[in-house]
Design a protein around this motif. Sequence first.
Motif, PDB file in Angstrom:
ATOM      1  N   LEU A  13      10.498  15.676   6.136  1.00  0.00           N
ATOM      2  CA  LEU A  13       9.288  14.919   5.826  1.00  0.00           C
ATOM      3  C   LEU A  13       9.246  14.647   4.329  1.00  0.00           C
ATOM      4  CD1 LEU A  13       6.662  13.819   7.175  1.00  0.00           C
ATOM      5  CD2 LEU A  13       5.572  15.971   6.483  1.00  0.00           C
ATOM      6  N   ILE A  14       9.225  13.372   3.971  1.00  0.00           N
ATOM      7  CA  ILE A  14       9.322  12.944   2.578  1.00  0.00           C
ATOM      8  C   ILE A  14       8.015  12.298   2.127  1.00  0.00           C
ATOM      9  CG2 ILE A  14      10.509  11.433   0.936  1.00  0.00           C
ATOM     10  CD1 ILE A  14      12.341  13.599   1.909  1.00  0.00           C
ATOM     11  N   GLU A  15       7.500  12.761   0.999  1.00  0.00           N
ATOM     12  CA  GLU A  15       6.339  12.123   0.370  1.00  0.00           C
ATOM     13  C   GLU A  15       6.819  11.321  -0.833  1.00  0.00           C
ATOM     14  OE1 GLU A  15       1.887  13.413  -0.979  1.00  0.00           O
ATOM     15  OE2 GLU A  15       3.549  14.564  -1.825  1.00  0.00           O
ATOM     16  N   LEU A  16       6.437  10.053  -0.893  1.00  0.00           N
ATOM     17  CA  LEU A  16       6.803   9.215  -2.025  1.00  0.00           C
ATOM     18  C   LEU A  16       5.843   9.463  -3.183  1.00  0.00           C
ATOM     19  CD1 LEU A  16       7.347   5.840  -0.113  1.00  0.00           C
ATOM     20  CD2 LEU A  16       9.094   7.507  -0.776  1.00  0.00           C
ATOM     21  N   PRO A  17       6.283   9.255  -4.423  1.00  0.00           N
ATOM     22  CA  PRO A  17       5.346   9.299  -5.548  1.00  0.00           C
ATOM     23  C   PRO A  17       4.164   8.376  -5.278  1.00  0.00           C
ATOM     24  CG  PRO A  17       7.597   9.176  -6.346  1.00  0.00           C
ATOM     25  CD  PRO A  17       7.667   8.984  -4.856  1.00  0.00           C
ATOM     26  N   SER A  18       2.989   8.753  -5.733  1.00  0.00           N
ATOM     27  CA  SER A  18       1.744   8.151  -5.270  1.00  0.00           C
ATOM     28  C   SER A  18       1.640   6.632  -5.416  1.00  0.00           C
ATOM     29  CB  SER A  18       0.565   8.801  -6.008  1.00  0.00           C
ATOM     30  OG  SER A  18       0.526  10.181  -5.753  1.00  0.00           O
ATOM     31  N   ASN A  19       2.014   6.100  -6.548  1.00  0.00           N
ATOM     32  CA  ASN A  19       1.696   4.695  -6.816  1.00  0.00           C
ATOM     33  C   ASN A  19       2.884   3.767  -6.994  1.00  0.00           C
ATOM     34  OD1 ASN A  19      -1.199   5.047  -6.875  1.00  0.00           O
ATOM     35  ND2 ASN A  19      -0.891   6.147  -8.800  1.00  0.00           N
ATOM     36  N   HIS A  20       4.094   4.323  -6.912  1.00  0.00           N
ATOM     37  CA  HIS A  20       5.251   3.442  -7.097  1.00  0.00           C
ATOM     38  C   HIS A  20       6.422   3.967  -6.285  1.00  0.00           C
ATOM     39  CE1 HIS A  20       6.422   6.691  -9.774  1.00  0.00           C
ATOM     40  NE2 HIS A  20       7.634   6.188  -9.832  1.00  0.00           N
ATOM     41  N   LEU A  21       7.354   3.077  -6.020  1.00  0.00           N
ATOM     42  CA  LEU A  21       8.591   3.459  -5.336  1.00  0.00           C
ATOM     43  C   LEU A  21       9.693   3.508  -6.384  1.00  0.00           C
ATOM     44  CD1 LEU A  21       9.699   3.987  -2.448  1.00  0.00           C
ATOM     45  CD2 LEU A  21      10.502   1.625  -2.467  1.00  0.00           C
ATOM     46  N   ILE A  38       9.256   9.263   6.233  1.00  0.00           N
ATOM     47  CA  ILE A  38       8.352   8.940   5.130  1.00  0.00           C
ATOM     48  C   ILE A  38       6.909   9.151   5.579  1.00  0.00           C
ATOM     49  CG2 ILE A  38       7.578   7.147   3.548  1.00  0.00           C
ATOM     50  CD1 ILE A  38      10.401   5.913   3.854  1.00  0.00           C
ATOM     51  N   ALA A  39       6.189  10.003   4.856  1.00  0.00           N
ATOM     52  CA  ALA A  39       4.817  10.349   5.223  1.00  0.00           C
ATOM     53  C   ALA A  39       3.816   9.353   4.655  1.00  0.00           C
ATOM     54  CB  ALA A  39       4.493  11.758   4.722  1.00  0.00           C
ATOM     55  N   HIS A  40       2.886   8.957   5.463  1.00  0.00           N
ATOM     56  CA  HIS A  40       1.716   8.110   5.151  1.00  0.00           C
ATOM     57  C   HIS A  40       1.963   6.989   4.127  1.00  0.00           C
ATOM     58  CE1 HIS A  40       1.333  10.729   1.612  1.00  0.00           C
ATOM     59  NE2 HIS A  40       1.195  11.785   2.412  1.00  0.00           N
ATOM     60  N   PRO A  41       2.940   6.118   4.333  1.00  0.00           N
ATOM     61  CA  PRO A  41       3.155   5.016   3.382  1.00  0.00           C
ATOM     62  C   PRO A  41       2.015   4.004   3.387  1.00  0.00           C
ATOM     63  CG  PRO A  41       4.498   4.683   5.322  1.00  0.00           C
ATOM     64  CD  PRO A  41       3.895   6.069   5.449  1.00  0.00           C
ATOM     65  N   GLU A  42       1.157   4.039   4.417  1.00  0.00           N
ATOM     66  CA  GLU A  42       0.015   3.111   4.468  1.00  0.00           C
ATOM     67  C   GLU A  42      -0.997   3.397   3.363  1.00  0.00           C
ATOM     68  OE1 GLU A  42      -1.375   6.618   6.987  1.00  0.00           O
ATOM     69  OE2 GLU A  42       0.512   5.627   6.456  1.00  0.00           O
ATOM     70  N   ARG A  43      -0.844   4.539   2.671  1.00  0.00           N
ATOM     71  CA  ARG A  43      -1.715   4.874   1.550  1.00  0.00           C
ATOM     72  C   ARG A  43      -1.004   4.711   0.208  1.00  0.00           C
ATOM     73  NH1 ARG A  43      -3.051   9.712   4.655  1.00  0.00           N
ATOM     74  NH2 ARG A  43      -2.321  11.056   2.963  1.00  0.00           N
ATOM     75  N   HIS A  44       0.176   4.162   0.237  1.00  0.00           N
ATOM     76  CA  HIS A  44       0.986   4.023  -0.984  1.00  0.00           C
ATOM     77  C   HIS A  44       0.719   2.657  -1.612  1.00  0.00           C
ATOM     78  CE1 HIS A  44       4.593   3.553  -3.476  1.00  0.00           C
ATOM     79  NE2 HIS A  44       4.667   4.865  -3.473  1.00  0.00           N
ATOM     80  N   ALA A  45       0.232   2.652  -2.843  1.00  0.00           N
ATOM     81  CA  ALA A  45      -0.252   1.415  -3.468  1.00  0.00           C
ATOM     82  C   ALA A  45       0.796   0.310  -3.502  1.00  0.00           C
ATOM     83  CB  ALA A  45      -0.745   1.716  -4.885  1.00  0.00           C
ATOM     84  N   GLU A  46       2.028   0.629  -3.907  1.00  0.00           N
ATOM     85  CA  GLU A  46       3.040  -0.413  -4.046  1.00  0.00           C
ATOM     86  C   GLU A  46       3.506  -0.922  -2.686  1.00  0.00           C
ATOM     87  OE1 GLU A  46       6.946  -1.456  -6.775  1.00  0.00           O
ATOM     88  OE2 GLU A  46       6.395   0.641  -6.484  1.00  0.00           O
ATOM     89  N   ILE A  47       3.597  -0.041  -1.698  1.00  0.00           N
ATOM     90  CA  ILE A  47       3.998  -0.482  -0.367  1.00  0.00           C
ATOM     91  C   ILE A  47       2.916  -1.342   0.268  1.00  0.00           C
ATOM     92  CG2 ILE A  47       4.321   0.378   1.998  1.00  0.00           C
ATOM     93  CD1 ILE A  47       6.079   2.570   0.798  1.00  0.00           C
TER      94      ILE A  47
END
Length: 255
Positions: free
Chosen positions: A107-115, A135-144
């Motif tokens: 389970l991978i969490e991306l940095p909050s605001n950028h890829l 990839i966990a919860h990308p629907e909350r990732h600003a850049e995505i």
Amino acid sequence: MIEIHSHILPNMNDGPPTMSESIQLAQTAVKQGVHTLVVTPRHLDGTNNHPKLDIIKEVIHFSHELEQKGIPLKVLPGQEVRLTWDLAERIDKDEILPVNENTKYILIELPSNHLPKYAEQVLFELQMKGFTPVIAHPERHAEIVSKPQLLYNLVKKGALVQVAAGSINGRFSKKQAKFTNEMIDANLVHLISSEAYHSKKRPFELHEAYNKVEKTFGKQMHYYFLENSQALIENEPIFADPPERIKNKKIFGFI
């Protein structure tokens, strides 16, 4: 039902501060129909570091407490690992805990605001080592959210995606629920989990999410997500339809 992403262990991340409250939260999971859950304390996010062996030890302790209280909930170890440039090296050092310890899924969490620019390379390195990034919860990732083609590229190259049940249920915003549905419609979502850590702030709500999925996309999609969670913890293949691009996206103001 199976929860693959939760923060229910006491005194870890934003989970319950006491064992008693963790037990109470576990009871709400069982009432929802959850029989198995993966605990996924955050690791390497700049604030939280929960090593593999510590998590396994706490899972054994928590499972014993549940058994003593007669709560029929199976608890499995995992981590929510922040994507870092040296993640492949950390895997070689046996620092990273896949879902259910011995599966190929991380389970991978991306940095909050950028890829990060290194994201695709690191996820590729993980796959070369035999692991599948989830990839966990990308629907909350600003850049995505502003550039959904970024997620499309990651999924096309082998990553899986887990969204929050609350995102489907509209807990955070109507816009986020709409975007999450569009992700599902584009074959960009493979797993759903509550990410629960608090009975009110972030409760177990998988049952409601599955009902909404069935209402919107049909019973087949409902069972697709159910079966994928089972496959994940049993280290079985997860089959996915080819991803599609989300077109004409101009969504702003996400939290």
